[in-house]
Design a protein around this motif. Structure first.
Motif, PDB file in Angstrom:
ATOM      1  N   THR A 151       3.598  -3.908 -11.241  1.00 34.02           N
ATOM      2  CA  THR A 151       3.221  -5.301 -11.477  1.00 34.02           C
ATOM      3  C   THR A 151       1.708  -5.427 -11.695  1.00 34.02           C
ATOM      4  OG1 THR A 151       3.451  -7.563 -10.705  1.00 34.02           O
ATOM      5  CG2 THR A 151       2.917  -5.924  -9.048  1.00 34.02           C
ATOM      6  N   LYS A 152       1.339  -6.432 -12.455  1.00 33.54           N
ATOM      7  CA  LYS A 152      -0.078  -6.702 -12.706  1.00 33.54           C
ATOM      8  C   LYS A 152      -0.549  -7.948 -11.967  1.00 33.54           C
ATOM      9  CE  LYS A 152       0.005  -4.428 -17.148  1.00 33.54           C
ATOM     10  NZ  LYS A 152      -0.136  -4.541 -18.592  1.00 33.54           N
ATOM     11  N   ASN A 153       0.377  -8.681 -11.394  1.00 34.98           N
ATOM     12  CA  ASN A 153       0.070  -9.908 -10.681  1.00 34.98           C
ATOM     13  C   ASN A 153      -0.551  -9.575  -9.316  1.00 34.98           C
ATOM     14  OD1 ASN A 153       0.067 -12.352  -9.335  1.00 34.98           O
ATOM     15  ND2 ASN A 153       2.096 -12.958 -10.074  1.00 34.98           N
ATOM     16  N   ALA A 154      -1.799  -9.984  -9.109  1.00 35.20           N
ATOM     17  CA  ALA A 154      -2.518  -9.650  -7.876  1.00 35.20           C
ATOM     18  C   ALA A 154      -1.887 -10.297  -6.647  1.00 35.20           C
ATOM     19  CB  ALA A 154      -3.970 -10.078  -7.995  1.00 35.20           C
ATOM     20  N   LEU A 155      -1.424 -11.543  -6.796  1.00 40.62           N
ATOM     21  CA  LEU A 155      -0.802 -12.236  -5.673  1.00 40.62           C
ATOM     22  C   LEU A 155       0.487 -11.531  -5.252  1.00 40.62           C
ATOM     23  CD1 LEU A 155      -0.774 -14.629  -3.744  1.00 40.62           C
ATOM     24  CD2 LEU A 155       0.428 -15.934  -5.504  1.00 40.62           C
ATOM     25  N   GLU A 156       1.280 -11.147  -6.229  1.00 40.76           N
ATOM     26  CA  GLU A 156       2.530 -10.431  -5.934  1.00 40.76           C
ATOM     27  C   GLU A 156       2.235  -9.101  -5.240  1.00 40.76           C
ATOM     28  OE1 GLU A 156       6.622  -8.928  -8.168  1.00 40.76           O
ATOM     29  OE2 GLU A 156       4.999  -9.795  -9.350  1.00 40.76           O
ATOM     30  N   LYS A 157       1.195  -8.407  -5.681  1.00 42.74           N
ATOM     31  CA  LYS A 157       0.827  -7.135  -5.059  1.00 42.74           C
ATOM     32  C   LYS A 157       0.466  -7.331  -3.588  1.00 42.74           C
ATOM     33  CE  LYS A 157      -0.780  -4.405  -8.960  1.00 42.74           C
ATOM     34  NZ  LYS A 157      -1.880  -3.629  -9.535  1.00 42.74           N
ATOM     35  N   GLU A 158      -0.313  -8.366  -3.304  1.00 49.83           N
ATOM     36  CA  GLU A 158      -0.710  -8.619  -1.924  1.00 49.83           C
ATOM     37  C   GLU A 158       0.482  -8.988  -1.050  1.00 49.83           C
ATOM     38  OE1 GLU A 158      -3.666  -8.018  -0.456  1.00 49.83           O
ATOM     39  OE2 GLU A 158      -4.161  -7.164  -2.409  1.00 49.83           O
ATOM     40  N   CYS A 159       1.384  -9.782  -1.584  1.00 49.10           N
ATOM     41  CA  CYS A 159       2.598 -10.149  -0.839  1.00 49.10           C
ATOM     42  C   CYS A 159       3.447  -8.911  -0.545  1.00 49.10           C
ATOM     43  CB  CYS A 159       3.427 -11.171  -1.613  1.00 49.10           C
ATOM     44  SG  CYS A 159       2.671 -12.791  -1.705  1.00 49.10           S
ATOM     45  N   LEU A 160       3.597  -8.053  -1.545  1.00 45.05           N
ATOM     46  CA  LEU A 160       4.374  -6.835  -1.355  1.00 45.05           C
ATOM     47  C   LEU A 160       3.709  -5.907  -0.337  1.00 45.05           C
ATOM     48  CD1 LEU A 160       5.466  -6.121  -5.033  1.00 45.05           C
ATOM     49  CD2 LEU A 160       6.919  -6.884  -3.152  1.00 45.05           C
ATOM     50  N   LYS A 161       2.391  -5.863  -0.332  1.00 46.86           N
ATOM     51  CA  LYS A 161       1.682  -5.043   0.650  1.00 46.86           C
ATOM     52  C   LYS A 161       1.931  -5.537   2.066  1.00 46.86           C
ATOM     53  CE  LYS A 161      -2.075  -3.459  -2.344  1.00 46.86           C
ATOM     54  NZ  LYS A 161      -3.519  -3.546  -2.633  1.00 46.86           N
ATOM     55  N   MET A 162       1.961  -6.875   2.241  1.00 49.29           N
ATOM     56  CA  MET A 162       2.252  -7.429   3.562  1.00 49.29           C
ATOM     57  C   MET A 162       3.682  -7.122   3.991  1.00 49.29           C
ATOM     58  SD  MET A 162       0.177 -11.013   3.887  1.00 49.29           S
ATOM     59  CE  MET A 162       0.998 -11.829   2.548  1.00 49.29           C
ATOM     60  N   ILE A 163       4.612  -7.199   3.055  1.00 49.94           N
ATOM     61  CA  ILE A 163       6.006  -6.867   3.357  1.00 49.94           C
ATOM     62  C   ILE A 163       6.113  -5.400   3.769  1.00 49.94           C
ATOM     63  CG2 ILE A 163       8.313  -6.593   2.363  1.00 49.94           C
ATOM     64  CD1 ILE A 163       7.689  -9.082   0.628  1.00 49.94           C
ATOM     65  N   ILE A 164       5.430  -4.526   3.041  1.00 49.66           N
ATOM     66  CA  ILE A 164       5.463  -3.097   3.350  1.00 49.66           C
ATOM     67  C   ILE A 164       4.887  -2.836   4.744  1.00 49.66           C
ATOM     68  CG2 ILE A 164       4.439  -0.866   2.737  1.00 49.66           C
ATOM     69  CD1 ILE A 164       4.807  -1.689  -0.220  1.00 49.66           C
ATOM     70  N   ILE A 165       3.796  -3.492   5.066  1.00 50.25           N
ATOM     71  CA  ILE A 165       3.184  -3.314   6.382  1.00 50.25           C
ATOM     72  C   ILE A 165       4.153  -3.733   7.484  1.00 50.25           C
ATOM     73  CG2 ILE A 165       1.378  -4.197   7.933  1.00 50.25           C
ATOM     74  CD1 ILE A 165      -0.469  -4.240   5.447  1.00 50.25           C
ATOM     75  N   SER A 166       4.820  -4.869   7.298  1.00 53.19           N
ATOM     76  CA  SER A 166       5.762  -5.325   8.327  1.00 53.19           C
ATOM     77  C   SER A 166       6.956  -4.377   8.437  1.00 53.19           C
ATOM     78  CB  SER A 166       6.223  -6.754   8.045  1.00 53.19           C
ATOM     79  OG  SER A 166       6.993  -6.812   6.879  1.00 53.19           O
ATOM     80  N   LEU A 167       7.438  -3.860   7.310  1.00 50.71           N
ATOM     81  CA  LEU A 167       8.553  -2.908   7.347  1.00 50.71           C
ATOM     82  C   LEU A 167       8.135  -1.597   8.021  1.00 50.71           C
ATOM     83  CD1 LEU A 167      10.184  -3.404   3.829  1.00 50.71           C
ATOM     84  CD2 LEU A 167      11.168  -4.012   6.044  1.00 50.71           C
ATOM     85  N   LYS A 168       6.923  -1.156   7.758  1.00 54.53           N
ATOM     86  CA  LYS A 168       6.439   0.077   8.400  1.00 54.53           C
ATOM     87  C   LYS A 168       6.305  -0.118   9.909  1.00 54.53           C
ATOM     88  CE  LYS A 168       4.104   2.306   4.538  1.00 54.53           C
ATOM     89  NZ  LYS A 168       2.829   2.773   3.966  1.00 54.53           N
ATOM     90  N   ASN A 169       5.825  -1.282  10.311  1.00 57.28           N
ATOM     91  CA  ASN A 169       5.721  -1.570  11.755  1.00 57.28           C
ATOM     92  C   ASN A 169       7.094  -1.599  12.410  1.00 57.28           C
ATOM     93  OD1 ASN A 169       2.934  -1.714  11.738  1.00 57.28           O
ATOM     94  ND2 ASN A 169       2.906  -3.932  11.424  1.00 57.28           N
TER      95      ASN A 169
END
Length: 91
Positions: A48-66
Motif C-alpha cells: 500500500t502507498k497510503n500512509a494512514l493505512e500503513k500506520e493503522c496496519l502497524k498498530m494492528i501488527i503490534i497488538s497481534l504481536k503482544n
C-alpha cells in the motif's frame, strides 16, 4: 462398598481435564491465526502507498504481536509446570 461418590469425582476430573485440553488447543490455534494475520498485514503494508493505512496496519501488527507473546508465555509456563510435576512424580 459404595463407589458412586468416587465415580462422580472421577467423572468431574475427566471433565476438568478435557476442558483444560480444549483451552490449550484454543490458545495454540489462536497463536497460529495471529501469526498468519501478522504476515498478511505485513504484506499489505508493503503493497500500500497510503500512509494512514500503513500506520493503522502497524498498530494492528503490534497488538497481534503482544497478544501472541502473551499467549506463548502462557503455553511456555504450562509446559514448565508440567515438566516440574512430572519430574517430582518420578523422584
Amino acid at each position: 462398598m459404595d463407589f458412586t461418590k468416587l465415580n462422580i469425582e472421577f467423572a468431574n476430573m475427566q471433565n476438568i481435564i478435557s476442558k483444560y485440553n480444549n483451552l490449550q488447543n484454543e490458545i495454540k490455534n489462536r497463536i497460529k491465526i495471529d501469526l498468519k494475520d501478522i504476515n498478511k498485514y505485513e504484506t499489505k503494508i508493503k503493497n500500500t502507498k497510503n500512509a494512514l493505512e500503513k500506520e493503522c496496519l502497524k498498530m494492528i501488527i503490534i497488538s497481534l504481536k503482544n497478544e501472541t507473546t502473551f499467549l506463548e508465555s502462557l503455553v511456555k509456563e504450562e509446559n514448565n509446570n508440567e515438566r516440574e510435576t512430572s519430574t517430582t512424580k518420578t523422584v
